[in-house]
Scaffold this active site. Structure first.
Site, PDB file in Angstrom:
ATOM      1  N   HIS A 269       0.808  -0.900  -0.206  1.00 29.46           N
ATOM      2  CA  HIS A 269       0.215   0.038  -0.146  1.00 29.46           C
ATOM      3  C   HIS A 269       1.012   1.619  -0.212  1.00 29.46           C
ATOM      4  O   HIS A 269       2.187   1.276   1.038  1.00 29.46           O
ATOM      5  CB  HIS A 269      -1.290  -0.395   0.976  1.00 29.46           C
ATOM      6  CG  HIS A 269      -1.388   0.814   0.724  1.00 29.46           C
ATOM      7  ND1 HIS A 269      -2.010   2.094   1.103  1.00 29.46           N
ATOM      8  CD2 HIS A 269      -3.092   0.968   0.558  1.00 29.46           C
ATOM      9  CE1 HIS A 269      -3.227   3.007   1.256  1.00 29.46           C
ATOM     10  NE2 HIS A 269      -3.879   1.796   0.576  1.00 29.46           N
ATOM     11  N   GLU A 322      -7.464  -5.605  -0.246  1.00 28.83           N
ATOM     12  CA  GLU A 322      -7.902  -6.178  -1.036  1.00 28.83           C
ATOM     13  C   GLU A 322      -8.188  -7.364  -0.273  1.00 28.83           C
ATOM     14  O   GLU A 322      -9.177  -8.129  -1.680  1.00 28.83           O
ATOM     15  CB  GLU A 322      -7.569  -5.800  -1.933  1.00 28.83           C
ATOM     16  CG  GLU A 322      -7.835  -4.496  -3.286  1.00 28.83           C
ATOM     17  CD  GLU A 322      -8.706  -3.872  -3.544  1.00 28.83           C
ATOM     18  OE1 GLU A 322     -10.200  -4.319  -2.826  1.00 28.83           O
ATOM     19  OE2 GLU A 322      -9.156  -2.853  -3.949  1.00 28.83           O
TER      20      GLU A 322
HETATM   21  C1  LIG Z   1      -0.404  -0.432  -4.046  1.00 29.62           C
HETATM   22  C2  LIG Z   1       0.564  -0.470  -5.018  1.00 29.62           C
HETATM   23  C3  LIG Z   1       0.269  -0.214  -5.927  1.00 29.62           C
HETATM   24  C4  LIG Z   1       1.396   0.492  -3.328  1.00 29.62           C
HETATM   25  O1  LIG Z   1       2.307   0.466  -4.572  1.00 29.62           O
HETATM   26  P1  LIG Z   1       3.368   2.030  -4.772  1.00 29.62           P
HETATM   27  O2  LIG Z   1       3.023   2.545  -2.684  1.00 29.62           O
HETATM   28  O3  LIG Z   1       2.899   2.702  -5.894  1.00 29.62           O
HETATM   29  O4  LIG Z   1       4.866   0.872  -4.229  1.00 29.62           O
HETATM   30  P2  LIG Z   1       5.290   0.290  -5.522  1.00 29.62           P
HETATM   31  O5  LIG Z   1       4.588   0.288  -6.585  1.00 29.62           O
HETATM   32  O6  LIG Z   1       6.420   1.585  -5.438  1.00 29.62           O
HETATM   33  O7  LIG Z   1       6.271  -0.638  -4.283  1.00 29.62           O
HETATM   34  C5  LIG Z   1       7.637  -0.432  -3.719  1.00 29.62           C
HETATM   35  C6  LIG Z   1       7.852  -1.945  -4.174  1.00 29.62           C
HETATM   36  O8  LIG Z   1       7.404  -3.487  -3.187  1.00 29.62           O
HETATM   37  C7  LIG Z   1       7.193  -4.010  -4.427  1.00 29.62           C
HETATM   38  N1  LIG Z   1       5.424  -4.512  -4.361  1.00 29.62           N
HETATM   39  C8  LIG Z   1       4.680  -3.450  -3.486  1.00 29.62           C
HETATM   40  N2  LIG Z   1       3.418  -4.130  -4.082  1.00 29.62           N
HETATM   41  C9  LIG Z   1       4.358  -5.550  -4.404  1.00 29.62           C
HETATM   42  C10 LIG Z   1       2.739  -6.506  -4.545  1.00 29.62           C
HETATM   43  N3  LIG Z   1       2.079  -6.992  -4.133  1.00 29.62           N
HETATM   44  N4  LIG Z   1       3.722  -7.806  -4.476  1.00 29.62           N
HETATM   45  C11 LIG Z   1       4.879  -7.548  -4.924  1.00 29.62           C
HETATM   46  N5  LIG Z   1       5.690  -6.230  -4.884  1.00 29.62           N
HETATM   47  C12 LIG Z   1       5.381  -5.578  -4.367  1.00 29.62           C
HETATM   48  C13 LIG Z   1       7.371  -2.813  -5.988  1.00 29.62           C
HETATM   49  O9  LIG Z   1       7.706  -4.138  -6.785  1.00 29.62           O
HETATM   50  C14 LIG Z   1       8.729  -2.510  -5.419  1.00 29.62           C
HETATM   51  O10 LIG Z   1       9.743  -3.173  -5.159  1.00 29.62           O
HETATM   52  P3  LIG Z   1      10.969  -2.810  -6.043  1.00 29.62           P
HETATM   53  O11 LIG Z   1      11.484  -1.522  -4.677  1.00 29.62           O
HETATM   54  O12 LIG Z   1      12.243  -3.490  -5.618  1.00 29.62           O
HETATM   55  O13 LIG Z   1      10.880  -1.894  -7.262  1.00 29.62           O
HETATM   56  C15 LIG Z   1       1.148  -1.624  -4.858  1.00 29.62           C
HETATM   57  O14 LIG Z   1       2.156  -2.272  -3.124  1.00 29.62           O
HETATM   58  C16 LIG Z   1       0.747  -2.900  -5.410  1.00 29.62           C
HETATM   59  O15 LIG Z   1       1.601  -2.847  -6.220  1.00 29.62           O
HETATM   60  N6  LIG Z   1      -0.164  -3.883  -4.613  1.00 29.62           N
HETATM   61  C17 LIG Z   1      -1.135  -4.625  -5.510  1.00 29.62           C
HETATM   62  C18 LIG Z   1      -2.413  -4.506  -6.124  1.00 29.62           C
HETATM   63  C19 LIG Z   1      -2.993  -4.162  -5.232  1.00 29.62           C
HETATM   64  O16 LIG Z   1      -3.153  -5.048  -4.136  1.00 29.62           O
HETATM   65  N7  LIG Z   1      -3.604  -3.220  -4.918  1.00 29.62           N
HETATM   66  C20 LIG Z   1      -4.362  -2.999  -4.262  1.00 29.62           C
HETATM   67  C21 LIG Z   1      -4.205  -1.221  -3.991  1.00 29.62           C
HETATM   68  S1  LIG Z   1      -4.988  -1.382  -2.563  1.00 29.62           S
END
Ligand SMILES: CC(C)(COP(=O)(O)OP(=O)(O)OC[C@H]1O[C@@H](n2cnc3c(N)ncnc32)[C@H](O)[C@@H]1OP(=O)(O)O)[C@@H](O)C(=O)NCCC(=O)NCCS
Length: 385
Positions: A269, A322
């Site tokens: 998140h 989720e």
């Molecule tokens: C929710 C979300 C978009 C937040 O993303 P964010 O704050 O932009 O964080 P980032 O995308 O920069 O991710 C940070 C790191 O964690 C990793 N990461 C984050 N969520 C992850 C997940 N669910 N599975 C695997 N890796 C994940 C990213 O690959 C990134 O890795 P890196 O530092 O090696 O590049 C992200 O956690 C995600 O894609 N989750 C899965 C989708 C989901 O459950 N969405 C519902 C949200 S309520």
């Protein structure tokens, strides 16, 4: 001034600051509606902790809280019920639009299209609380109409005595919903109604800030919610659990997914640096609603957290809202492709409250960009290129 003279003018830096990727940590608005405390793992609606509201209030009470700033007394709640029940109609032009959609249309696309068609029914001017109620009351109707039409089923009339959650389930199935299903769905709607400056709410506020109408702002918000990084995750969680199938297959599946760099849906998140408090509530509800399905979900959760930690020690990822949303919505009988639209049924209250808040104290939202394109190029006319 000749081109060559203009190119000699020193470039004034109009973007002294660098963009922050994903606007992380940027405070983009003032709101009295909800507060997300990422480190403490707390969610507050207008001063109330979500844990105090989750299982004790109805969606209608929360909508009242967000729209009017206080929890309703019994008379106010009765008035809101009457008001929402009176709004449970689908204008002819909107129904014709829904009927024209191919049955294979994604329900989120159907909802977005229906709200857009509703916006064409003379929904103009500064957003009003009447419009907010009218739209929130209609979300379940738009979805249920589309859902039944795509399955070739007769459309049903709303039941005025049923609350928002119960009427939605009735309109989908044509059956009096089970008390525990209504309770589960109602709690879900309470938990998801608002969540600070999330992507879809920010989108709605941007559109409202241009003095556009409420329907346009909500259509844009639906578009933002649809993406898998925001509201599109729960059906993907269900797909993952179905694909894994049994507890013994969980570990190899998750290891392969993480190894190939895939995102495990339902984890991570932007704001929460600890467990999402809504996940905590939903986990317990899912455990009660579907004890058998819970065994697999819980094992997948434990393994996913461990494998993600192992893949990158120190980068803590936690279960988000989720993950157990999928289990809970499945347990109340909703099909997977209605999970995200049902999120929208709830969030409509928050979106419309934010749109009203923005409209009532408006300033155009217009940030700047950190330009990284070329500069000082010499223009050559088309016939010389
Ligand atoms: C929710 C979300 C978009 C937040 O993303 P964010 O704050 O932009 O964080 P980032 O995308 O920069 O991710 C940070 C790191 O964690 C990793 N990461 C984050 N969520 C992850 C997940 N669910 N599975 C695997 N890796 C994940 C990213 O690959 C990134 O890795 P890196 O530092 O090696 O590049 C992200 O956690 C995600 O894609 N989750 C899965 C989708 C989901 O459950 N969405 C519902 C949200 S309520």
């Amino acid at each position: 001034m000749a081109i060559s003279d203009r190119e000699n003018i020193p470039q004034k830096d109009s973007n002294p600051t660098k963009a922050k990727g994903g606007l992380e940590g940027i405070v983009a608005a003032t709101t009295a509606l909800s507060k997300v405390e990422g480190t403490a793992g707390r969610l507050i609606y207008q001063g109330y902790n979500i844990h105090d509201l989750a299982r004790t209030t109805t969606f209608e009470e929360i909508a009242h809280l967000l729209w009017f700033g206080h929890l309703p007394n019994q008379q106010e709640l009765a008035n809101l019920h009457t008001r929402l029940a009176a709004e449970r109609t689908i204008p002819n032009s909107v129904m014709q639009t829904i009927q024209a959609l191919p049955p294979k249309t994604e329900p989120m696309d159907a909802l977005r299209t229906a709200v857009s068609a509703w916006g064409a029914t003379d929904i103009t001017g500064k957003p009003t609380i009447d419009q907010a109620m009218a739209l929130t009351a209609r979300f379940p109707l738009f979805l249920a109409a589309f859902h039944r039409l795509r399955h070739g089923q007769e459309l049903l009339e709303s039941q005025p005595e049923l609350g928002h959650a119960a009427n939605y389930l009735y309109l989908l199935t044509g059956k009096t919903p089970k008390v525990e299903h209504v309770k589960g769905l109602n709690s879900y709607l309470v938990l998801l109604a608002d969540h600070g400056m999330n992507a879809s709410t920010f989108t709605a506020r941007i559109v409202a800030s241009t003095e556009s109408d409420i329907a346009s702002a909500v259509v844009a918000a639906i578009g933002a919610l649809k993406g898998p990084l925001h509201g599109g995750a729960p059906s993907k969680v269900q797909d993952m659990l179905n694909e894994i199938g049994t507890v013994d297959k969980a570990e190899p599946w998750l290891r392969a997914e993480v190894k190939q760099g895939g995102r495990v849906m339902g984890f991570g998140h932007r704001v929460y640096k600890t467990e999402d408090p809504r996940a905590e509530e939903l986990r317990e509800m899912a455990r009660v609603a579907d004890p058998q399905g819970f065994v697999l979900a819980r094992r997948v959760e434990e393994l996913a957290l461990a494998i993600l930690e192992e893949a990158k020690p120190g980068r803590r990822l936690y279960t988000n809202v989720e993950f157990y949303s999928a289990a809970l919505m499945g347990s109340v009988g909703l099909p997977g492709d209605l999970f995200t639209p049902t999120f929208a049924v709830s969030r409509c209250a928050g979106w419309t409250a934010h749109i009203l808040e923005q409209a009532n104290n408006n300033r155009l939202i217009r940030p700047e960009a950190d330009y990284t394109g070329p500069m000082d190029r010499h223009f050559v006319a088309l016939d010389k290129r």
